[in-house]
Structure formats: C-alpha cells, structure tokens
Design a protein around this motif. Sequence first.
Motif, PDB file in Angstrom:
ATOM      1  N   UNK A  46       0.840  -1.211   0.000  1.00  0.00           N
ATOM      2  CA  UNK A  46       0.000   0.000   0.000  1.00  0.00           C
ATOM      3  C   UNK A  46       0.872   1.257   0.000  1.00  0.00           C
ATOM      4  N   UNK A  47       1.893   1.302   0.859  1.00  0.00           N
ATOM      5  CA  UNK A  47       2.758   2.484   0.948  1.00  0.00           C
ATOM      6  C   UNK A  47       3.509   2.694  -0.364  1.00  0.00           C
ATOM      7  N   UNK A  48       4.062   1.624  -0.924  1.00  0.00           N
ATOM      8  CA  UNK A  48       4.795   1.755  -2.192  1.00  0.00           C
ATOM      9  C   UNK A  48       3.871   2.181  -3.329  1.00  0.00           C
ATOM     10  N   UNK A  49       2.665   1.650  -3.346  1.00  0.00           N
ATOM     11  CA  UNK A  49       1.704   2.025  -4.380  1.00  0.00           C
ATOM     12  C   UNK A  49       1.353   3.505  -4.279  1.00  0.00           C
ATOM     13  N   UNK A  50       1.120   3.984  -3.061  1.00  0.00           N
ATOM     14  CA  UNK A  50       0.804   5.404  -2.870  1.00  0.00           C
ATOM     15  C   UNK A  50       1.970   6.292  -3.299  1.00  0.00           C
ATOM     16  N   UNK A  51       3.185   5.880  -2.950  1.00  0.00           N
ATOM     17  CA  UNK A  51       4.356   6.676  -3.344  1.00  0.00           C
ATOM     18  C   UNK A  51       4.544   6.693  -4.846  1.00  0.00           C
ATOM     19  N   UNK A  52       4.366   5.552  -5.495  1.00  0.00           N
ATOM     20  CA  UNK A  52       4.513   5.495  -6.948  1.00  0.00           C
ATOM     21  C   UNK A  52       3.417   6.308  -7.630  1.00  0.00           C
ATOM     22  N   UNK A  53       2.214   6.252  -7.090  1.00  0.00           N
ATOM     23  CA  UNK A  53       1.114   7.035  -7.657  1.00  0.00           C
ATOM     24  C   UNK A  53       1.427   8.520  -7.569  1.00  0.00           C
ATOM     25  N   UNK A  54       1.926   8.947  -6.418  1.00  0.00           N
ATOM     26  CA  UNK A  54       2.294  10.356  -6.241  1.00  0.00           C
ATOM     27  C   UNK A  54       3.410  10.744  -7.202  1.00  0.00           C
ATOM     28  N   UNK A  55       4.411   9.893  -7.326  1.00  0.00           N
ATOM     29  CA  UNK A  55       5.538  10.171  -8.218  1.00  0.00           C
ATOM     30  C   UNK A  55       5.087  10.279  -9.669  1.00  0.00           C
ATOM     31  N   UNK A  57       2.053  10.861 -10.792  1.00  0.00           N
ATOM     32  CA  UNK A  57       1.160  12.018 -10.918  1.00  0.00           C
ATOM     33  C   UNK A  57       1.961  13.311 -11.043  1.00  0.00           C
ATOM     34  N   UNK A  58       2.957  13.483 -10.192  1.00  0.00           N
ATOM     35  CA  UNK A  58       3.783  14.695 -10.242  1.00  0.00           C
ATOM     36  C   UNK A  58       4.578  14.783 -11.537  1.00  0.00           C
ATOM     37  N   UNK A  59       5.120  13.665 -11.993  1.00  0.00           N
ATOM     38  CA  UNK A  59       5.856  13.673 -13.255  1.00  0.00           C
ATOM     39  C   UNK A  59       4.928  14.003 -14.416  1.00  0.00           C
ATOM     40  N   UNK A  60       3.741  13.407 -14.425  1.00  0.00           N
ATOM     41  CA  UNK A  60       2.767  13.689 -15.477  1.00  0.00           C
ATOM     42  C   UNK A  60       2.357  15.151 -15.481  1.00  0.00           C
ATOM     43  N   UNK A  61       2.125  15.705 -14.293  1.00  0.00           N
ATOM     44  CA  UNK A  61       1.750  17.115 -14.187  1.00  0.00           C
ATOM     45  C   UNK A  61       2.860  18.002 -14.752  1.00  0.00           C
ATOM     46  N   UNK A  62       4.101  17.687 -14.418  1.00  0.00           N
ATOM     47  CA  UNK A  62       5.237  18.470 -14.924  1.00  0.00           C
ATOM     48  C   UNK A  62       5.336  18.387 -16.442  1.00  0.00           C
ATOM     49  N   UNK A  63       5.132  17.199 -16.983  1.00  0.00           N
ATOM     50  CA  UNK A  63       5.212  17.028 -18.437  1.00  0.00           C
ATOM     51  C   UNK A  63       4.095  17.790 -19.149  1.00  0.00           C
TER      52      UNK A  63
END
Length: 141
Positions: A46-55, A57-63
Amino acid sequence: MSQADVALYEAKGRGRNRLVSYESLQENAGGDDRDLYVRHFENVTRVLTERMTTLVTNMGRSLVEAARREANQDALTQLHNRRYFDARLSREVETAHKHGRALAIALVDLDHFHDVNAGFGYPSGDRCCAASPRSPATACA
C-alpha cells in the motif's frame, strides 16, 4: 530490524502520528506470525503504491505543464505566440466587460526584418529576436 520494519509499516498504514509496537501487533495477531507478515506485506504494498502514484502524478503534471508552455511560447524569443494570444484574448475581453474597464491591445510588427536576415545572416537575426529586453543593442551588434 525486521520487527521494527513490521511496526513501522503498520503505523504508516494506520495514518499519521500513530505509535505501533511489534509486541502489540503480536498480541493482536494471537501469536500467529504468518498473519502478521501477510499484513506487513499488504502495508508495504500500500505504501509503495501510494508513493509510486504520487511520483507518476507529479511527473505527469510536470510534463503536461511543460508541453503547454512549449505550445504557447516561441522557442527563440520565449514570448507568447498566436495560440496563447487567441486563448487569452477572449478571457481578457470578458474580464474587461465584467468589470466595466477599457481594454487596449498592442501588436508589434518589425518592418523589413528580412533585410536584417539577408544582410547579416539568420543567426544574427535570431540573436536580435532573442535579445534580452535589458540589452537589445548588444545582441544585434
């Protein structure tokens, strides 16, 4: 260390500001370590999934923001282009109308700029167009 890891991820799974001890987890599990480690696996996942989702999402937003910026700016001058002007104009007209204010639009056209490119070469013309507003004379010199 593995016991501390189990307690840490259990605390993360329960939310912020939670204190969890391994001993309390063992008591709640009724001494069955297998259930405890299955729960640990679920918490880590769960923790790794949340971190990857955040990562992601942030990369997609930047792109997306970078693509939008590139679509609305001239690469050489870094000035907004016609696409940006068209999109922004309707919003500005609406805002001026809403607040009862006048709206002025200024357009700049460089007459005979082709002569600069023809006489001094395209790299010189590009340097003139890309010149900083603080020092335009040095860029075209």
